[in-house]
Write an enzyme that holds these catalytic residues in place. Sequence first.
Site, PDB file in Angstrom:
ATOM      1  N   LYS A  65       0.791  -1.300   0.061  1.00 11.36           N
ATOM      2  CA  LYS A  65       0.041  -0.119  -0.021  1.00 11.36           C
ATOM      3  C   LYS A  65       0.895   1.109   0.046  1.00 11.36           C
ATOM      4  CE  LYS A  65      -4.151  -1.809   1.798  1.00 11.36           C
ATOM      5  NZ  LYS A  65      -5.543  -1.951   2.971  1.00 11.36           N
ATOM      6  N   ARG A 122      -3.328  -9.760   5.692  1.00 12.05           N
ATOM      7  CA  ARG A 122      -3.768  -9.903   4.393  1.00 12.05           C
ATOM      8  C   ARG A 122      -2.684  -9.326   3.307  1.00 12.05           C
ATOM      9  NH1 ARG A 122      -5.956  -6.504   0.583  1.00 12.05           N
ATOM     10  NH2 ARG A 122      -7.227  -7.483  -0.887  1.00 12.05           N
TER      11      ARG A 122
HETATM   12  C1  8Y4 Z   1     -10.069  -5.868   0.131  1.00  9.86           C
HETATM   13  N1  8Y4 Z   1      -9.162  -5.081   0.923  1.00  9.86           N
HETATM   14  C2  8Y4 Z   1      -8.024  -4.096   0.562  1.00  9.86           C
HETATM   15  S1  8Y4 Z   1      -8.065  -3.702  -1.216  1.00  9.86           S
HETATM   16  C3  8Y4 Z   1      -6.898  -2.251  -0.928  1.00  9.86           C
HETATM   17  C4  8Y4 Z   1      -5.597  -2.595  -1.327  1.00  9.86           C
HETATM   18  O1  8Y4 Z   1      -4.850  -3.713  -1.230  1.00  9.86           O
HETATM   19  N2  8Y4 Z   1      -4.906  -1.722  -1.895  1.00  9.86           N
HETATM   20  C5  8Y4 Z   1      -3.658  -1.758  -2.532  1.00  9.86           C
HETATM   21  C6  8Y4 Z   1      -2.979  -2.887  -3.080  1.00  9.86           C
HETATM   22  C7  8Y4 Z   1      -1.844  -2.823  -3.564  1.00  9.86           C
HETATM   23  C8  8Y4 Z   1      -1.220  -1.554  -3.814  1.00  9.86           C
HETATM   24  C9  8Y4 Z   1      -1.587  -0.435  -3.114  1.00  9.86           C
HETATM   25  C10 8Y4 Z   1      -3.015  -0.555  -2.935  1.00  9.86           C
HETATM   26  N3  8Y4 Z   1      -7.490  -3.501   1.714  1.00  9.86           N
HETATM   27  C11 8Y4 Z   1      -8.126  -4.490   2.665  1.00  9.86           C
HETATM   28  C12 8Y4 Z   1      -7.544  -4.060   4.105  1.00  9.86           C
HETATM   29  O2  8Y4 Z   1      -6.728  -3.572   4.612  1.00  9.86           O
HETATM   30  N4  8Y4 Z   1      -8.412  -4.965   5.090  1.00  9.86           N
HETATM   31  C13 8Y4 Z   1      -9.390  -5.923   4.486  1.00  9.86           C
HETATM   32  N5  8Y4 Z   1     -10.165  -6.468   5.330  1.00  9.86           N
HETATM   33  N6  8Y4 Z   1      -9.643  -5.919   3.204  1.00  9.86           N
HETATM   34  C14 8Y4 Z   1      -9.062  -5.250   2.577  1.00  9.86           C
END
Ligand code: 8Y4
Length: 274
Positions: A219, A253
């Site tokens: 992230k 996760r």
């Molecule tokens: C579905 N989901 C997501 S998606 C966002 C993401 O990965 N962004 C992202 C991924 C890769 C690079 C930059 C941003 N984040 C969470 C979390 O932090 N907790 C729970 N429970 N579910 C989640």
Amino acid sequence: MNFNDKSLSLNGPKVMGILNVTPDSFSDGGAFTHIDKAIAHTCEMIEAGAEFIDVGGESTRPGAADVTLQAELDRVIPVIEALNARFDTLISIDTSKAEVMKAGVAAGAGLINDVRALQESGALQAAAQANVPVCLMHMRGQPRSMQHAPHYDDLMGDIEQFLLTRADVCVQAGIQRENIIFDPGFGFGKSLQHNYQLLAQLDDMHRHGYPLLVGMSRKSMIGQLLNRPVEERLAGSVALATIAALKGAQIIRVHDVKETVDAVKIVSMLQKEK
Ligand SMILES: Cn1c(SCC(=O)Nc2ccccc2)nc2c(=O)[nH]c(N)nc21
């Protein structure tokens, strides 16, 4: 905690592998269908030690466009069916839509992961009927706007108050309290500073008695601090997973399962020696 007849004790930190089935995650248009790719990627993550696989069809990146119900169903349900037929690993359905929760659990998902904490229409009832554990995550605003200068008078207080209120609403809707998992929602309506304040105080969230799920993998809280593009955030992601495990997060996760499982095993060994 019972995940659709697969019971799993959350005694040590467990790794949840991310399986993105949004169209842009299969945009190479290669020979294999997106289901074949999903099965291969899931197999890799399970062999690497993932104990949950999070299947999501809606990108919740800041500024992401909404996805229709049918589009989300068409993407995730066939994948969940295919994974459920091949693997015993717990599948979580990452969705905010009631219909997708119902269909996902019917297809074999054993956990509902809702970044909107069951606030969408019908979601509470769908989760209660599904009778599987549900992760309630804190988000300030909506993905489209949540990163526009987020402000908190009391970051931890606001997050905990939100989750405690959602948990009570869930119980009133018939969800068993022991099926509730809390998640502070790293990156969802939080600035860089907010994300690290939250991580610093993560231990305080255990006092409410709910298992904690955290997602920091790749992230912007890594990219903004280290100035790294998404594909160069492995070290940062493993560092954050290690810190979260040290602070007692029960489910982590991540995209990079193999590396995270190694780091979590080291934390488990350390905590055994205390
Ligand atoms: C579905 N989901 C997501 S998606 C966002 C993401 O990965 N962004 C992202 C991924 C890769 C690079 C930059 C941003 N984040 C969470 C979390 O932090 N907790 C729970 N429970 N579910 C989640």
